[in-house]
Design a protein around this motif. Structure first.
Motif, PDB file in Angstrom:
ATOM      1  N   GLN A 234      35.797  41.250  40.720  1.00  0.00           N
ATOM      2  CA  GLN A 234      35.861  41.104  42.173  1.00  0.00           C
ATOM      3  C   GLN A 234      37.052  40.278  42.630  1.00  0.00           C
ATOM      4  O   GLN A 234      37.463  40.353  43.790  1.00  0.00           O
ATOM      5  CB  GLN A 234      34.588  40.424  42.695  1.00  0.00           C
ATOM      6  CG  GLN A 234      33.304  41.181  42.365  1.00  0.00           C
ATOM      7  CD  GLN A 234      32.070  40.361  42.720  1.00  0.00           C
ATOM      8  OE1 GLN A 234      32.095  39.132  42.579  1.00  0.00           O
ATOM      9  NE2 GLN A 234      31.011  41.031  43.194  1.00  0.00           N
ATOM     10  N   GLU A 236      40.395  39.011  43.744  1.00  0.00           N
ATOM     11  CA  GLU A 236      41.647  39.594  44.222  1.00  0.00           C
ATOM     12  C   GLU A 236      42.793  38.598  44.112  1.00  0.00           C
ATOM     13  O   GLU A 236      43.949  38.994  43.980  1.00  0.00           O
ATOM     14  CB  GLU A 236      41.489  40.045  45.677  1.00  0.00           C
ATOM     15  CG  GLU A 236      40.476  41.179  45.843  1.00  0.00           C
ATOM     16  CD  GLU A 236      40.378  41.646  47.280  1.00  0.00           C
ATOM     17  OE1 GLU A 236      41.189  41.158  48.116  1.00  0.00           O
ATOM     18  OE2 GLU A 236      39.510  42.482  47.586  1.00  0.00           O
ATOM     19  N   ASN A 237      42.439  37.312  44.171  1.00  0.00           N
ATOM     20  CA  ASN A 237      43.449  36.263  44.103  1.00  0.00           C
ATOM     21  C   ASN A 237      42.820  35.050  43.433  1.00  0.00           C
ATOM     22  O   ASN A 237      41.672  34.704  43.737  1.00  0.00           O
ATOM     23  CB  ASN A 237      43.927  35.910  45.526  1.00  0.00           C
ATOM     24  CG  ASN A 237      45.110  34.977  45.506  1.00  0.00           C
ATOM     25  OD1 ASN A 237      45.055  33.884  44.958  1.00  0.00           O
ATOM     26  ND2 ASN A 237      46.204  35.419  46.134  1.00  0.00           N
ATOM     27  N   GLU A 240      40.650  32.288  45.029  1.00  0.00           N
ATOM     28  CA  GLU A 240      39.209  32.434  45.235  1.00  0.00           C
ATOM     29  C   GLU A 240      38.429  31.588  44.241  1.00  0.00           C
ATOM     30  O   GLU A 240      37.315  31.144  44.514  1.00  0.00           O
ATOM     31  CB  GLU A 240      38.800  33.903  45.060  1.00  0.00           C
ATOM     32  CG  GLU A 240      39.421  34.854  46.060  1.00  0.00           C
ATOM     33  CD  GLU A 240      39.065  36.300  45.736  1.00  0.00           C
ATOM     34  OE1 GLU A 240      37.982  36.519  45.134  1.00  0.00           O
ATOM     35  OE2 GLU A 240      39.855  37.203  46.052  1.00  0.00           O
ATOM     36  N   TYR A 296      40.748  46.059  38.337  1.00  0.00           N
ATOM     37  CA  TYR A 296      42.090  46.411  38.803  1.00  0.00           C
ATOM     38  C   TYR A 296      42.005  47.420  39.941  1.00  0.00           C
ATOM     39  O   TYR A 296      41.140  48.296  39.943  1.00  0.00           O
ATOM     40  CB  TYR A 296      42.923  47.005  37.657  1.00  0.00           C
ATOM     41  CG  TYR A 296      43.436  45.960  36.693  1.00  0.00           C
ATOM     42  CD1 TYR A 296      44.655  45.319  36.908  1.00  0.00           C
ATOM     43  CD2 TYR A 296      42.693  45.615  35.572  1.00  0.00           C
ATOM     44  CE1 TYR A 296      45.124  44.361  36.037  1.00  0.00           C
ATOM     45  CE2 TYR A 296      43.159  44.652  34.681  1.00  0.00           C
ATOM     46  CZ  TYR A 296      44.373  44.029  34.920  1.00  0.00           C
ATOM     47  OH  TYR A 296      44.829  43.076  34.050  1.00  0.00           O
ATOM     48  N   THR A 297      42.919  47.303  40.880  1.00  0.00           N
ATOM     49  CA  THR A 297      42.998  48.262  41.979  1.00  0.00           C
ATOM     50  C   THR A 297      44.246  49.125  41.869  1.00  0.00           C
ATOM     51  O   THR A 297      44.322  50.186  42.497  1.00  0.00           O
ATOM     52  CB  THR A 297      43.012  47.529  43.338  1.00  0.00           C
ATOM     53  OG1 THR A 297      44.106  46.584  43.348  1.00  0.00           O
ATOM     54  CG2 THR A 297      41.700  46.785  43.571  1.00  0.00           C
TER      55      THR A 297
END
Length: 324
Positions: A234, A236-237, A240, A296-297
């Motif tokens: 989950q 993204e950075n 977080e 991964y996106t």
């Protein structure tokens, strides 16, 4: 003829010693069949205390004491260890270090195999030089010997008169390198064929398994590790995870790296790539589905990181390691 000293350390791995002997004896045999002088004069060495309490011969060789006047050897071989308690094993073998240092200063070459690199590292002879060891032991090696230029993905390293190999069968690649150096390419090829050794394998990264280090006793770092491992798919950075930690970003990254051996971003990458490897090995999921489950996106980013960490493409890894 090169004088080769095979060191029977405390907790040496029998398979490692046997493999080294087999290759060297085979090289000798092949050269003798050509009517030439055997290239290697092989001798076994141990500490005086080991000889007092154990056998005095090994596989037809008389074991010699390092306390005896042996002159300068051409090559010293340090086999792998059987134990997982490397610090304790190094403690048992500390008496070898002055002898190794003296031999090296006098011109000997020294080669370690797999976990034998830890004794080599403890001698200080690898400081400032390139080295490798078993891929799963690299983080521990880096923490123990920060002055060594660790090459975790390499199968073999050669730097001046120091040589090291990675895990298990990487032993054969290093000993073949030494055979090639002293016996020539033709004999090295013959030996490689007899032992079915792929001489073109230069990396060991795809054999590795990322094992997080929890032995550092730093509660703050442990809490960050736990967050990363629970939320890796989950995140993204990294802010977080690090944003609510009561420390500056710079100091936190330094503290995390000191405790685990790697910075937080690399830790996150390794957790994600290990997840992807497990899916590739054990599931029928497509690579696209695995990319999503790994957190991964961007498929391009995933493939780039996977290639860098593992040493091959995802589908190549699946073909090589999928559970049938």
């Amino acid at each position: 003829m090169k004088r080769v000293g095979l060191v029977l350390t405390e907790d040496y791995k029998l398979l490692s010693v046997a493999a080294l002997l087999e290759v060297l004896e085979t090289a000798n045999k092949l050269v003798l069949e050509k009517g030439q002088t055997a290239p290697f004069a092989i001798a076994m060495y141990q500490l005086p205390t080991q000889l007092e309490n154990g056998e005095v011969t090994f596989h037809g060789y008389t074991i010699q004491s390092i306390a005896e006047e042996t002159g300068v050897l051409d090559v010293i071989l340090l086999p792998a260890f059987t134990t997982n308690d490397i610090p304790a094993t190094i403690g048992k073998n500390l008496a070898y270090i002055p002898w190794l240092q003296q031999q090296y200063r006098s011109g000997a070459e020294v080669a370690s195999f797999c976990s034998g690199a830890f004794l080599f590292g403890a001698s200080g002879l690898l400081n400032g030089k390139s080295a490798t060891t078993h891929i799963d032991s690299c983080a521990a090696f880096a923490r123990a010997f920060p002055e060594v230029k660790l090459k975790p993905n390499e199968t073999v390293t050669a730097d001046d008169r120091t040589f090291t190999s990675g895990g298990s069968t990487s032993l054969f690649h290093l000993i073949i390198l030494l055979v090639q150096k002293y016996c020539g390419h033709e004999i090295a090829i013959q030996v490689a064929k007899l032992f079915a050794i792929d001489m073109d394998r230069y990396q060991q990264s795809y054999f590795g398994t990322f094992r997080p280090n929890y032995t550092h006793n730093d509660a703050l770092v442990s809490s960050i590790q736990e967050k990363i491992e629970k939320r890796f798919h989950q995140i993204e950075n990294l802010e977080e995870v690090l944003g609510d930690v009561p420390a500056s970003r710079r100091n936190l990254v330094r503290r995390f790296k000191l405790a685990t051996g790697i910075p937080p971003i690399e830790y996150l990458q390794n957790i994600r790539i290990e997840t992807a490897k497990r899916h590739l090995e054990q599931s029928q999921l497509s690579v696209s589905e695995i990319i999503d489950k790994s957190g991964y996106t961007d498929p391009k980013s995933f493939r780039k990181v996977f290639q860098k960490v593992v040493g091959m493409k995802p589908l190549e890894y699946r073909e090589k390691f999928k559970v049938r």
